[in-house]
Design an enzyme around this catalytic site. Sequence first.
Site, PDB file in Angstrom:
ATOM      1  N   ASP A 327      32.703  20.158  84.280  1.00  0.00           N
ATOM      2  CA  ASP A 327      33.692  19.131  83.942  1.00  0.00           C
ATOM      3  C   ASP A 327      34.873  19.682  83.153  1.00  0.00           C
ATOM      4  OD1 ASP A 327      32.433  16.988  85.189  1.00  0.00           O
ATOM      5  OD2 ASP A 327      31.163  16.576  83.455  1.00  0.00           O
ATOM      6  N   LYS A 354      34.161  15.260  92.597  1.00  0.00           N
ATOM      7  CA  LYS A 354      34.060  14.542  91.331  1.00  0.00           C
ATOM      8  C   LYS A 354      34.858  13.237  91.435  1.00  0.00           C
ATOM      9  CE  LYS A 354      31.513  17.141  88.565  1.00  0.00           C
ATOM     10  NZ  LYS A 354      30.384  16.584  87.780  1.00  0.00           N
ATOM     11  N   ARG A 403      39.548  13.047  83.355  1.00  0.00           N
ATOM     12  CA  ARG A 403      39.721  14.438  82.914  1.00  0.00           C
ATOM     13  C   ARG A 403      41.035  15.040  83.417  1.00  0.00           C
ATOM     14  NH1 ARG A 403      35.178  14.881  80.174  1.00  0.00           N
ATOM     15  NH2 ARG A 403      33.249  14.085  81.091  1.00  0.00           N
TER      16      ARG A 403
END
Length: 449
Positions: A327, A354, A403
Amino acid sequence: MSGHGTPIPMTSHRANPLKGVAEVPGDKSISHRSIILGALAVGETKITGLLEGEDVLDTAKAMRAMGAEVTKHDDGSWSVHGVGVGGLAEPDQVIDCGNSGTGVRLIMGVMATSAITATFTGDASLNKRPMARVTDPLALFGTKSVGRSGGRLPMTIVGAAEPTPVRYTVPVPSAQVKSAVLLAGLNAPGKTVVIEKEATRDHSERMLAGFGAEITVEDTDEGRVITLTGQPELQAQVIAVPRDPSSAAFPVCAALITPGSDVLVPGIGLNPTRAGLFYTLQDMGADLTFENMREEGGEPVADLRAKFSPNMKGIEVPPERAASMIDEYPVLSVVASFASGKTMMAGVKELRVKESDRIDAMARGLRANGVMVEEGDDWWAVTGMGADGVPGGGTCESFLDHRIAMSFMVMGMGAQHPVTVDDSTPIATSFPIFTPLMTGLGARLETSS
């Protein structure tokens, strides 16, 4: 458009030196599992430090819908009164997991071996993500699933009334898949075995053992073999959730690229299956130190001190480290932009599936800000421009990915010109205090409608 409301663009301006203490929220992975295992235990599980991002709150709603009593108290702590393994109730409504791939996949595993039916959906991003990687192994227990083409949500799961234990080798490194199978194994008779060729984050194994499950982990020629004995009586626990290393990555990386910065990030979980980014940054020459090393709740913890590091070098990140920092590659690519030389990141095809295709999303945004990026199916490389060499000035798509949005906000703090993301709303899914925390350190973040 975000599944959680109207897009809100955000711009990150070149920051003053970042100074102070960054108290990031609780670990998202452990927060999800605390609520889920608490719901399957007998008695009252008490939780402090729970991450109250949208992803975890959606998991709490799901476990309430299946019969557990999940309560937030005035002092900020949480309690979960469980229903016991095999005691889940059939939900009355569709379970909306928002943006959380972890939440939906783990909850599918939880209910897969109970004789109940549930339908799952999510936001626009989650409904594009592949679920077959979980539903295929769950089918081995006798579970049935019906979803949209490509194994996508919305999806209905029909739990196995008479489940059988399975032996399953995870085809790609994925803690979510491993955890879903182990959670399904809880209500199956006999022993369920999961084999990992590459180790992934082991919070599920640690927490299952902590709740009283009979679980063993053995390294063999076949890989990492995890054996769970089904139908235990899990015992309620008292859990202090450590602070999230994935969230810590953002103030740490921001300090490394912003001149004059010195930031302390206390109480960060350094589980070996999660800490790969910090060792990678040290390999690049970052001024990053671990202080006050200790153990809390069975997890290694330390305070991280990050200082401006103008002499970082590009490196080849060891592919075997990928699972421990999957991540964090987006924000690592930002740091790599401020290093000298090329940073090569390989063995990262998991990034393609993701919340967004993170390789594509970061490559587009980095190029929009003047950084050279090369990419392949499971690798990418960033050519650094030195400590003060990143032009910035670009507008980046977040692709509904928290993110991606936060990584480009970090980039703007050290770039010559401001960096903008088209939608900052996804940040709330994992790091709801990101903006006040970063501005409190000295960042200059500006939203617009």
